[in-house]
Every structure is written in C-alpha cells, then in structure tokens.
Design an enzyme around this catalytic site. Structure first.
Site, PDB file in Angstrom:
ATOM      1  N   SER A  82     -10.035 -33.366 -34.414  1.00  0.00           N
ATOM      2  CA  SER A  82     -10.736 -32.207 -34.875  1.00  0.00           C
ATOM      3  C   SER A  82     -11.913 -32.670 -35.912  1.00  0.00           C
ATOM      4  CB  SER A  82      -9.784 -31.396 -35.590  1.00  0.00           C
ATOM      5  OG  SER A  82      -8.426 -31.108 -34.932  1.00  0.00           O
ATOM      6  N   ARG A 110      -1.229 -24.514 -46.618  1.00  0.00           N
ATOM      7  CA  ARG A 110      -1.064 -22.926 -46.272  1.00  0.00           C
ATOM      8  C   ARG A 110      -0.016 -22.238 -46.950  1.00  0.00           C
ATOM      9  NH1 ARG A 110      -1.642 -22.474 -40.085  1.00  0.00           N
ATOM     10  NH2 ARG A 110      -3.757 -22.655 -40.760  1.00  0.00           N
ATOM     11  N   LYS A 145     -12.056 -10.448 -40.563  1.00  0.00           N
ATOM     12  CA  LYS A 145     -12.931 -10.866 -39.599  1.00  0.00           C
ATOM     13  C   LYS A 145     -12.902  -9.835 -38.339  1.00  0.00           C
ATOM     14  CE  LYS A 145     -13.316 -15.310 -38.427  1.00  0.00           C
ATOM     15  NZ  LYS A 145     -13.545 -16.432 -38.535  1.00  0.00           N
ATOM     16  N   HIS A 153      -9.037 -17.541 -48.451  1.00  0.00           N
ATOM     17  CA  HIS A 153      -9.198 -18.910 -48.363  1.00  0.00           C
ATOM     18  C   HIS A 153     -10.013 -19.473 -49.515  1.00  0.00           C
ATOM     19  CE1 HIS A 153      -9.581 -19.207 -43.481  1.00  0.00           C
ATOM     20  NE2 HIS A 153      -8.394 -18.464 -43.883  1.00  0.00           N
ATOM     21  N   GLU A 172      -8.618 -27.304 -48.827  1.00  0.00           N
ATOM     22  CA  GLU A 172      -8.867 -25.831 -48.604  1.00  0.00           C
ATOM     23  C   GLU A 172      -7.361 -25.269 -48.594  1.00  0.00           C
ATOM     24  OE1 GLU A 172     -10.522 -23.519 -44.613  1.00  0.00           O
ATOM     25  OE2 GLU A 172      -8.390 -24.717 -44.487  1.00  0.00           O
ATOM     26  N   ALA A 184      -1.928 -14.981 -36.712  1.00  0.00           N
ATOM     27  CA  ALA A 184      -2.980 -16.134 -36.803  1.00  0.00           C
ATOM     28  C   ALA A 184      -2.554 -17.230 -35.793  1.00  0.00           C
ATOM     29  CB  ALA A 184      -3.239 -16.756 -38.078  1.00  0.00           C
TER      30      ALA A 184
END
Ligand code: 0O2
Length: 230
Positions: A82, A110, A145, A153, A172, A184
């Site tokens: 990734s 998260r 979005k 975030h 993050e 999600a």
C-alpha cells in the site's frame, strides 16, 4: 520480483500511476529500501505511544464519570504494498525520505465510539495534549464525502524518545461511531469488487449512500435516547 528494479524506481518521479504498470511484487521494492525496518519500528512505537495516551484518557473518564467514550481502539501499520501504491498514485518517488515526507498514514489508529458526541470529546482531549502537534484535520462527519463516508480524521505528530534521539512521528487517527465503522468496512469491501458492470456499480453506490444517511439518522436518534436517559 518482476521487471522493475529498485534502482529504476528509487529517486525517480513516476508519471501518472497506472495499475497495469504495477510490478508483481511492489512490496519487495519497498522492503528492500535501506533502513525501512527501522523506519517501520519508529512508526510502530509512535502508534503505541498514541494508543497509550488514548487508553489513559479512557481509563480516567471511566473512573471519574463512570463513562467510557471509547468502545475500541485498533491500530495498523501500512503494508509495504500500500505504501508503494500510494506513493506511485501521488507521483512521488519510492524512497525512505519520500515515505516520511509524503505519507501521513503509515501509522494509523482507529477509535470507535458509541455516540457522535464522544468523537468530539476525544478530539478535544487530543487537542489539549501539549506534546502533540496537530498537522491536519478532516471532519467528514460535519462534511460527509459525496459517497456518504463519515469519520473524523486527524494527522498528529507525536514525539517518541529512542535511545539516542527524540523523533517526531506522524500518526493518522480516524474516529467514528460503531455504525459509521460498519458502513466504511462494507463500502471498502465493495469498492474492491472491480468486475461489477457500471449500472450495478451505480446502483450499489446509491444504496450505500442511502444506508450512510440512515446510519447518520440512527446515530442521532441513539444519542437522543441516551440524553433522555440522563
Ligand atoms: P487504508 O487502507 O484504510 O489506509 P492522505 O492520507 O491525506 O494523503 P486522503 O485520501 O486525502 O489521503 O486522506 P483521507 O481523505 O483522510 O482518507 C484517508 C483514509 O480514510 C483512507 O485510507 C481510508 O482508510 C479512509 N477513507 C477515506 N475515504 C473513504 C471512503 O470513502 N470510504 C472508506 N471506506 N474509507 C475511506 P486509504 O489509504 O485509502 O486506505
């Protein structure tokens, strides 16, 4: 490894990224970068440091207000494949410096909450920690979005003390409700199904958007119920 060598990729600014140009094992290119293991260890330590801070906040709130805003905390290091794909998509070179300069989400945490207002409580608590430098905020809850994605975030820089130096590492943090997280994860699964005919893909995208709106409404109603209970 296939026909793209490290020498060919390192230090080169690639053109527009095409999936067909992807080497068979891009992870080999990334993992062969000198110092990659050390860099990943540093990101892992930053993740640990940040997770501990969050656990401390949660423990304190449990104790003082009999309330636990955080349902769960998950963390992950971005996979070498990734890393390769994201740098290529950005048009950046594949190098250690490029990973540090261009990727904000090598270390990712998260946080899952039951209620939307818990998310903002946690955000405030993170902002109050004076050793954390907030680099970027994206509030996809106030501004979802177009596909319906909701989540909060934050990119932070956190100091980590190693044996011979202090390093500020980026992490993050994504904060969302249980319901947003479920949406999600399903949306991501569907996105990877590449062989859908366009009409079907459009129909599913509309269904997903409608589910996201229902979930947002449900999150609001659940919060109202909790408030009524006092
Ligand atoms: P992965 O595998 O989850 O890590 P940036 O990181 O800021 O350079 P970007 O895309 O502008 O890049 O950042 P943004 O919008 O904050 O999104 C970063 C991450 O949020 C994504 O990471 C996803 O985890 C999640 N995300 C953003 N938009 C969506 C969405 O529409 N659906 C789902 N399911 N997740 C989303 P990665 O790197 O894409 O993937």
């Amino acid at each position: 490894m296939n026909n793209v060598t490290i020498e060919e990729t390192q230090g080169r600014i690639p053109g527009p990224y095409m999936e067909k140009d992807m080497p068979a094992h891009p992870e080999d290119i990334v993992m062969s970068l000198s110092g990659f293991d050390v860099l990943m260890m540093r990101f892992e330590c930053a993740m640990l440091e940040m997770t501990t801070k969050l656990e401390i906040l949660n423990e304190e709130l449990k104790m003082v207000s009999d309330d636990s805003p955080i349902t769960s905390i998950r963390s992950r290091l971005k996979k070498p494949r990734s890393i390769y794909e994201k740098l290529m998509r950005q048009g950046n070179e594949i190098s250690l410096r490029s990973i540090e300069e261009n990727l904000n989400d090598v270390a990712g945490i998260r946080i899952i909450c039951a209620f939307v207002d818990d998310i903002y409580r946690i955000v405030d608590m993170i902002f109050q920690q004076d050793d954390i430098n907030v680099i970027e905020i994206k509030d996809y809850i106030s501004n979802p979005k177009p596909n319906g994605y909701r989540s909060y975030h934050i990119i932070v820089e956190i100091p980590v003390f190693f044996s011979n130096a202090k390093r500020c590492m980026r992490v993050e943090i994504q904060i969302r409700t249980v319901a947003m997280d479920f949406w999600a994860s399903q949306e991501q699964r569907i996105r990877y199904k590449k062989n859908l005919p366009p009409e079907k893909a459009d129909e599913i995208a509309e269904d997903l958007k409608s589910c996201a709106d229902t979930i947002a409404e449900m999150d609001m109603k659940m919060r109202a119920i909790r408030d009524k209970l006092g």
